[in-house]
Write a protein that holds these residues in place. Structure first.
Motif, PDB file in Angstrom:
ATOM      1  N   VAL A 254      -2.724-107.889 -85.801  1.00  0.00           N
ATOM      2  CA  VAL A 254      -3.766-107.622 -84.808  1.00  0.00           C
ATOM      3  C   VAL A 254      -3.923-106.116 -84.608  1.00  0.00           C
ATOM      4  N   GLY A 255      -2.781-105.406 -84.499  1.00  0.00           N
ATOM      5  CA  GLY A 255      -2.836-103.955 -84.355  1.00  0.00           C
ATOM      6  C   GLY A 255      -3.463-103.284 -85.570  1.00  0.00           C
ATOM      7  N   TRP A 256      -3.121-103.762 -86.784  1.00  0.00           N
ATOM      8  CA  TRP A 256      -3.685-103.188 -88.003  1.00  0.00           C
ATOM      9  C   TRP A 256      -5.191-103.419 -88.071  1.00  0.00           C
ATOM     10  N   VAL A 257      -5.626-104.629 -87.768  1.00  0.00           N
ATOM     11  CA  VAL A 257      -7.062-104.937 -87.768  1.00  0.00           C
ATOM     12  C   VAL A 257      -7.786-104.064 -86.748  1.00  0.00           C
ATOM     13  N   GLY A 258      -7.203-103.948 -85.543  1.00  0.00           N
ATOM     14  CA  GLY A 258      -7.832-103.135 -84.515  1.00  0.00           C
ATOM     15  C   GLY A 258      -7.938-101.675 -84.905  1.00  0.00           C
ATOM     16  N   GLU A 259      -6.916-101.163 -85.593  1.00  0.00           N
ATOM     17  CA  GLU A 259      -6.896 -99.754 -85.969  1.00  0.00           C
ATOM     18  C   GLU A 259      -7.811 -99.456 -87.141  1.00  0.00           C
ATOM     19  N   HIS A 260      -7.844-100.346 -88.155  1.00  0.00           N
ATOM     20  CA  HIS A 260      -8.551-100.046 -89.396  1.00  0.00           C
ATOM     21  C   HIS A 260      -9.919-100.713 -89.513  1.00  0.00           C
ATOM     22  N   VAL A 261     -10.116-101.816 -88.833  1.00  0.00           N
ATOM     23  CA  VAL A 261     -11.406-102.503 -88.895  1.00  0.00           C
ATOM     24  C   VAL A 261     -12.170-102.343 -87.580  1.00  0.00           C
ATOM     25  N   GLY A 262     -11.439-102.379 -86.485  1.00  0.00           N
ATOM     26  CA  GLY A 262     -12.064-102.204 -85.179  1.00  0.00           C
ATOM     27  C   GLY A 262     -11.486-103.163 -84.153  1.00  0.00           C
ATOM     28  N   PRO A 263     -11.224-102.689 -82.918  1.00  0.00           N
ATOM     29  CA  PRO A 263     -10.654-103.558 -81.888  1.00  0.00           C
ATOM     30  C   PRO A 263     -11.506-104.778 -81.576  1.00  0.00           C
ATOM     31  N   ARG A 264     -12.827-104.665 -81.715  1.00  0.00           N
ATOM     32  CA  ARG A 264     -13.696-105.811 -81.421  1.00  0.00           C
ATOM     33  C   ARG A 264     -13.370-107.000 -82.326  1.00  0.00           C
ATOM     34  N   TRP A 265     -13.033-106.697 -83.586  1.00  0.00           N
ATOM     35  CA  TRP A 265     -12.691-107.769 -84.521  1.00  0.00           C
ATOM     36  C   TRP A 265     -11.404-108.476 -84.088  1.00  0.00           C
ATOM     37  N   SER A 266     -10.460-107.718 -83.559  1.00  0.00           N
ATOM     38  CA  SER A 266      -9.205-108.318 -83.099  1.00  0.00           C
ATOM     39  C   SER A 266      -9.446-109.304 -81.966  1.00  0.00           C
ATOM     40  N   ILE A 267     -10.298-108.910 -81.008  1.00  0.00           N
ATOM     41  CA  ILE A 267     -10.530-109.763 -79.845  1.00  0.00           C
ATOM     42  C   ILE A 267     -11.387-110.967 -80.204  1.00  0.00           C
ATOM     43  N   SER A 268     -12.549-110.739 -80.791  1.00  0.00           N
ATOM     44  CA  SER A 268     -13.459-111.846 -81.095  1.00  0.00           C
ATOM     45  C   SER A 268     -12.879-112.783 -82.151  1.00  0.00           C
ATOM     46  N   GLY A 269     -12.160-112.221 -83.129  1.00  0.00           N
ATOM     47  CA  GLY A 269     -11.523-113.075 -84.136  1.00  0.00           C
ATOM     48  C   GLY A 269     -10.489-113.986 -83.516  1.00  0.00           C
ATOM     49  N   GLY A 270      -9.700-113.461 -82.561  1.00  0.00           N
ATOM     50  CA  GLY A 270      -8.747-114.299 -81.849  1.00  0.00           C
ATOM     51  C   GLY A 270      -9.437-115.392 -81.061  1.00  0.00           C
ATOM     52  N   GLY A 271     -10.597-115.071 -80.488  1.00  0.00           N
ATOM     53  CA  GLY A 271     -11.357-116.084 -79.759  1.00  0.00           C
ATOM     54  C   GLY A 271     -11.834-117.211 -80.655  1.00  0.00           C
ATOM     55  N   VAL A 272     -12.270-116.862 -81.855  1.00  0.00           N
ATOM     56  CA  VAL A 272     -12.731-117.896 -82.803  1.00  0.00           C
ATOM     57  C   VAL A 272     -11.594-118.858 -83.145  1.00  0.00           C
ATOM     58  N   LEU A 273     -10.429-118.317 -83.475  1.00  0.00           N
ATOM     59  CA  LEU A 273      -9.290-119.169 -83.846  1.00  0.00           C
ATOM     60  C   LEU A 273      -8.799-119.994 -82.654  1.00  0.00           C
ATOM     61  N   SER A 274      -8.864-119.436 -81.445  1.00  0.00           N
ATOM     62  CA  SER A 274      -8.494-120.191 -80.248  1.00  0.00           C
ATOM     63  C   SER A 274      -9.440-121.357 -80.032  1.00  0.00           C
ATOM     64  N   LEU A 275     -10.721-121.113 -80.214  1.00  0.00           N
ATOM     65  CA  LEU A 275     -11.731-122.154 -80.028  1.00  0.00           C
ATOM     66  C   LEU A 275     -11.556-123.274 -81.042  1.00  0.00           C
ATOM     67  N   VAL A 276     -11.301-122.930 -82.290  1.00  0.00           N
ATOM     68  CA  VAL A 276     -11.095-123.950 -83.330  1.00  0.00           C
ATOM     69  C   VAL A 276      -9.913-124.849 -82.975  1.00  0.00           C
ATOM     70  N   GLY A 277      -8.795-124.251 -82.536  1.00  0.00           N
ATOM     71  CA  GLY A 277      -7.618-125.032 -82.168  1.00  0.00           C
ATOM     72  C   GLY A 277      -7.880-125.958 -81.004  1.00  0.00           C
ATOM     73  N   ALA A 278      -8.596-125.480 -79.975  1.00  0.00           N
ATOM     74  CA  ALA A 278      -8.878-126.306 -78.798  1.00  0.00           C
ATOM     75  C   ALA A 278      -9.792-127.469 -79.151  1.00  0.00           C
ATOM     76  N   LEU A 279     -10.811-127.206 -79.957  1.00  0.00           N
ATOM     77  CA  LEU A 279     -11.723-128.283 -80.361  1.00  0.00           C
ATOM     78  C   LEU A 279     -11.002-129.317 -81.219  1.00  0.00           C
ATOM     79  N   ALA A 280     -10.113-128.868 -82.094  1.00  0.00           N
ATOM     80  CA  ALA A 280      -9.356-129.804 -82.926  1.00  0.00           C
ATOM     81  C   ALA A 280      -8.447-130.681 -82.068  1.00  0.00           C
ATOM     82  N   GLY A 281      -7.786-130.092 -81.071  1.00  0.00           N
ATOM     83  CA  GLY A 281      -6.932-130.874 -80.187  1.00  0.00           C
ATOM     84  C   GLY A 281      -7.712-131.901 -79.390  1.00  0.00           C
ATOM     85  N   ALA A 282      -8.877-131.502 -78.869  1.00  0.00           N
ATOM     86  CA  ALA A 282      -9.714-132.440 -78.113  1.00  0.00           C
ATOM     87  C   ALA A 282     -10.184-133.584 -79.003  1.00  0.00           C
ATOM     88  N   ALA A 283     -10.580-133.263 -80.243  1.00  0.00           N
ATOM     89  CA  ALA A 283     -11.049-134.302 -81.168  1.00  0.00           C
ATOM     90  C   ALA A 283      -9.928-135.279 -81.527  1.00  0.00           C
TER      91      ALA A 283
END
Length: 420
Positions: free
Chosen positions: A361-390
């Protein structure tokens, strides 16, 4: 809303936690800022976080066995004393001008070791103080104490660091002093009023027994897997908020501290709402986990510092609602003799995977951009929650049991197995 506070032992614990948590949140801000001062590296920030949570990965599950085997109050006295000592040592090093990033790494590792054994003991100790009836309220109040410190601590830390010409040592020393609150509360408790769970006898197989028990429960497995997704990929705020404040918005320590305070306002709101609920529910947990993923994606896309700060409020509400619901559900649904091991798994999936993901996460934030670290984590969190509900929805439609297995399939507690 505050009914658990009528209980003497829990009232002491709550008040001590407010003091100690305030100091802990001050140290989190100071530690991250010190690492950035010493290295200027997002990767180093991720390494520090990883080292702090590495012991949870290595020893977190065994810590659950220890929590089920030894008196939890005595365990907490030891772990809290060690945590306070690490803050004192780091403060002395920084004030004397001798602090190096290697010192921060080493002390983060020691702090993480104490935390690994502290968390399952502390979480499973709550029901021993208040009983099952008041447990949901006490879990909500615990989160309230945690987030009261989170509201006040980061802002104070940022102001102190600025006031002392960017020095972090005084913040570490204040945190060391704050541990007097929780240690005093533990010492002053009335042991005869605790509702202690049966202790696990010494012997092999205690950890495997806990894993088998959780695996036999669809409800517990789903809660833990969904929590793993948003805890591992979404809740890396120690890394992402520091990088957003410094690199994306060009803010100093006070601006970073303010972000922590703003998010804590949302978390405190979520904690107070949780304390009002009579019983935790699976659908509230899953709904909060889904909302967290969506809101974190949106936060990462905010174009200005002010809008990013505002977006952190609902993120905080959703995150603490999901975490509190998971905590209460697991404690209420678990066998009392296995509660420490179940809560150790909960701590493991929330914090134990940080050593694996935080440097990335630190490497992505430093070299690609902090926004990618936050929004990318949100995407993976959402996928996990939807899979659990299903998964739970399919299991319900198929008529499969979600709760405790039939008595014949339940594992035999270690203590009972050895008594004959």
């Amino acid at each position: 809303m505050f009914r658990a506070l009528r209980i003497h032992n829990y009232r002491l614990f709550f008040l001590g936690s407010v003091v100690s948590n305030t100091g802990t949140w001050m140290q989190r801000i100071a530690q991250d800022w010190l690492v950035l001062q010493l290295t200027g590296s997002g990767t180093a920030l991720g390494v520090t976080t990883a080292l702090q949570f590495l012991p949870v990965l290595l020893f977190g599950l065994y810590a659950g066995v220890v929590a089920d085997r030894f008196p939890k109050r005595a365990l907490l006295l030891v772990t809290q004393a060690v945590m306070g000592t690490t803050a004192l040592v780091l403060g002395v090093l920084e004030v004397s001008g001798a602090a190096r990033v290697e010192h921060v790494y080493a002390l983060a590792l020691v702090l993480g070791l104490a935390t690994a054994f502290d968390n399952p003991a502390r979480q499973s100790f709550v029901v021993e103080m208040v009983g099952k009836e008041d447990l949901p309220n006490a879990v909500g109040l615990n989160a309230t104490a945690f987030n009261l410190g989170r509201v006040v601590g980061p802002g104070i830390a940022g102001l102190l660091i600025t006031a002392f010409d960017d020095r972090t040592g005084p913040v570490f020393l204040l945190n060391a002093a704050s541990f007097v609150g929780i240690l005093g509360a533990l010492v002053l408790m009335r042991p005869e009023e605790l509702k202690t769970a049966p202790r696990v006898a010494r012997g092999r197989g205690a950890l495997r027994e806990g894993l088998r028990y959780v695996r036999s429960r669809r409800d517990l497995c789903t809660i833990l897997l969904v929590t793993f997704c948003f805890g591992t990929f979404g809740m890396n705020f120690q890394v992402t908020m520091a990088l957003m404040a410094q690199q994306t918005f060009g803010k100093a320590a006070d601006g970073f501290g303010l972000l922590g305070t703003v998010m804590a306002v949302g978390s405190l709101t979520g904690a107070l709402l949780a304390a009002r609920r009579e019983r935790p529910r699976l659908r509230i947990f899953l709904g909060a986990a889904i909302a967290f993923g969506v809101l974190e994606i949106a936060a990462g896309l905010m174009p200005t510092y002010a809008l990013f700060a505002v977006a952190l409020v609902p993120v905080g509400i959703a995150s603490i609602t999901a975490l509190n619901s998971a905590n209460a559900l697991l404690q209420l649904r678990a066998d009392p003799a296995l509660r420490g091991r179940v809560m150790a798994l909960h701590v493991f999936v929330v914090f134990g995977t940080a050593p694996l993901i935080s440097p990335l996460v630190g490497w992505v934030g430093e070299h690609v951009g902090p926004r990618w670290s936050i929004s990318g984590g949100g995407v993976l969190s959402l996928v996990g929650a939807l899979a659990g509900a299903a998964y739970l929805l399919r299991a319900q439609r198929a008529g499969l049991p979600l709760g405790a297995p039939p008595a014949a399939e339940r594992p035999v507690p270690v203590a009972a197995a050895q008594s004959g």
